[in-house]
Design a protein around this motif. Structure first.
Motif, PDB file in Angstrom:
ATOM      1  N   ARG A   1      -0.752   0.189   4.415  1.00 28.12           N
ATOM      2  CA  ARG A   1      -0.373   0.692   2.875  1.00 28.12           C
ATOM      3  C   ARG A   1       0.678  -0.387   2.342  1.00 28.12           C
ATOM      4  NH1 ARG A   1      -0.308   6.371   1.589  1.00 28.12           N
ATOM      5  NH2 ARG A   1      -0.954   7.681   3.193  1.00 28.12           N
ATOM      6  N   VAL A   2       0.491  -0.735   1.351  1.00 23.51           N
ATOM      7  CA  VAL A   2       0.973  -1.789   0.698  1.00 23.51           C
ATOM      8  C   VAL A   2       1.551  -1.189  -0.803  1.00 23.51           C
ATOM      9  CG1 VAL A   2      -0.097  -3.463   1.649  1.00 23.51           C
ATOM     10  CG2 VAL A   2      -1.060  -2.657  -0.442  1.00 23.51           C
ATOM     11  N   GLY A   3       2.367  -1.866  -1.396  1.00 18.89           N
ATOM     12  CA  GLY A   3       2.895  -1.455  -2.589  1.00 18.89           C
ATOM     13  C   GLY A   3       1.971  -1.969  -3.722  1.00 18.89           C
TER      14      GLY A   3
ATOM     15  N   LEU B   1       6.065 -11.213   1.501  1.00 20.14           N
ATOM     16  CA  LEU B   1       5.921 -12.010   2.615  1.00 20.14           C
ATOM     17  C   LEU B   1       7.258 -12.440   2.892  1.00 20.14           C
ATOM     18  CD1 LEU B   1       2.649 -14.026   1.832  1.00 20.14           C
ATOM     19  CD2 LEU B   1       3.056 -11.873   3.327  1.00 20.14           C
ATOM     20  N   GLN B   2       7.580 -13.034   4.145  1.00 21.76           N
ATOM     21  CA  GLN B   2       8.746 -13.939   4.392  1.00 21.76           C
ATOM     22  C   GLN B   2       8.880 -15.175   3.752  1.00 21.76           C
ATOM     23  OE1 GLN B   2       8.817 -14.215   8.913  1.00 21.76           O
ATOM     24  NE2 GLN B   2       9.455 -11.986   9.004  1.00 21.76           N
TER      25      GLN B   2
ATOM     26  N   PHE C   1      15.813 -19.123  14.079  1.00 21.31           N
ATOM     27  CA  PHE C   1      16.654 -18.091  14.440  1.00 21.31           C
ATOM     28  C   PHE C   1      16.791 -16.768  13.683  1.00 21.31           C
ATOM     29  CE2 PHE C   1      18.155 -21.785  17.075  1.00 21.31           C
ATOM     30  CZ  PHE C   1      18.273 -21.230  18.437  1.00 21.31           C
ATOM     31  N   TYR C   2      16.605 -17.016  12.355  1.00 20.20           N
ATOM     32  CA  TYR C   2      16.835 -15.902  11.473  1.00 20.20           C
ATOM     33  C   TYR C   2      15.397 -15.362  10.760  1.00 20.20           C
ATOM     34  CZ  TYR C   2      21.558 -17.654  11.623  1.00 20.20           C
ATOM     35  OH  TYR C   2      22.776 -18.090  12.159  1.00 20.20           O
ATOM     36  N   GLN C   3      14.208 -15.417  11.340  1.00 26.11           N
ATOM     37  CA  GLN C   3      13.336 -15.043  11.027  1.00 26.11           C
ATOM     38  C   GLN C   3      13.156 -13.635  11.463  1.00 26.11           C
ATOM     39  OE1 GLN C   3       9.827 -17.357  12.291  1.00 26.11           O
ATOM     40  NE2 GLN C   3      10.596 -19.259  11.155  1.00 26.11           N
TER      41      GLN C   3
END
Length: 204
Positions: free
Chosen positions: A39-41, A55-56, A202-204
């Motif tokens: 499910r996506v927007g 996405l990141q 470290f922050y992913q």
């Protein structure tokens, strides 16, 4: 008279419904494939539903060029030390945040002291297992990273949890072996450390 008013209201309602029906166009959805199970927007673009997903962030960093082999060696050594102590700084951040949250839930001084003792014991256990084997340089970097993550220097944390005299005593011992518990983190001055942290996931 009442019948006439009722009749007029019915005409208005029917007319408004017909206008809405004429102006409404059902959106067009894309056809599903055999493997479309996520499910996506979606965004309505003039009646066409366009699926999307967030996405990141991706950081694009140019390859660093060093002036000398010695500079490259020094940077790689710094990177090794930062990656070595960063998990300890993150642990201190999580544990301090947990302590702050726990202290907010209790009002009795006795319970608060027990929570502080438990936190102090956990940090000491980690120190006895791992941190005691850090080099002087790694210890100096760790004190900076604790200030970066927690927002307080190591000295301030000890003072808050153990008292001013204990913090002063720890600072004296630290200075003897080349540490400074009052070290602060400056993203500009410590830009190499900041670059290493940001590029290491470290922050992913």
């Amino acid at each position: 008279m009442k019948i006439k008013v009722f009749f007029m209201l019915c005409i208005v309602m029917i007319f408004s419904i017909s206008l809405k029906a004429q102006g409404f166009t059902p959106p067009v959805f894309p056809k599903k494939g055999l493997s479309d199970t996520i499910r996506v927007g979606a965004t309505n673009d003039n009646g066409v539903m366009i699926p999307w997903m967030q996405l990141q962030d991706v950081s694009v960093v140019a390859e660093r060029i060093f002036k000398t082999p010695e500079a490259k060696l020094a940077f790689n050594r710094l990177r090794y030390n930062v990656l070595k102590v960063m998990p300890y700084a993150l642990f201190a951040k999580r544990r301090y945040e947990q302590l702050e949250e726990d202290l907010q839930k209790v009002s009795e001084k006795k319970q608060q002291k027990e929570l502080v003792k438990t936190c102090d014991r956990e940090i000491k256990d980690m120190f006895n297992r791992e941190i005691k084997d850090l080099t002087i340089t790694q210890g100096q970097i760790l004190t900076k990273l604790i200030d970066r993550e927690v927002g307080k220097t190591t000295y301030d944390l000890v003072k808050q949890t153990k008292g001013g005299f204990t913090a002063f005593s720890y600072q004296l011992i630290a200075r003897v072996v080349g540490h400074n518990l009052k070290s602060t983190y400056d993203p500009v001055e410590d830009r190499d450390i900041e670059s290493i942290i940001r590029s290491s996931g470290f922050y992913q």
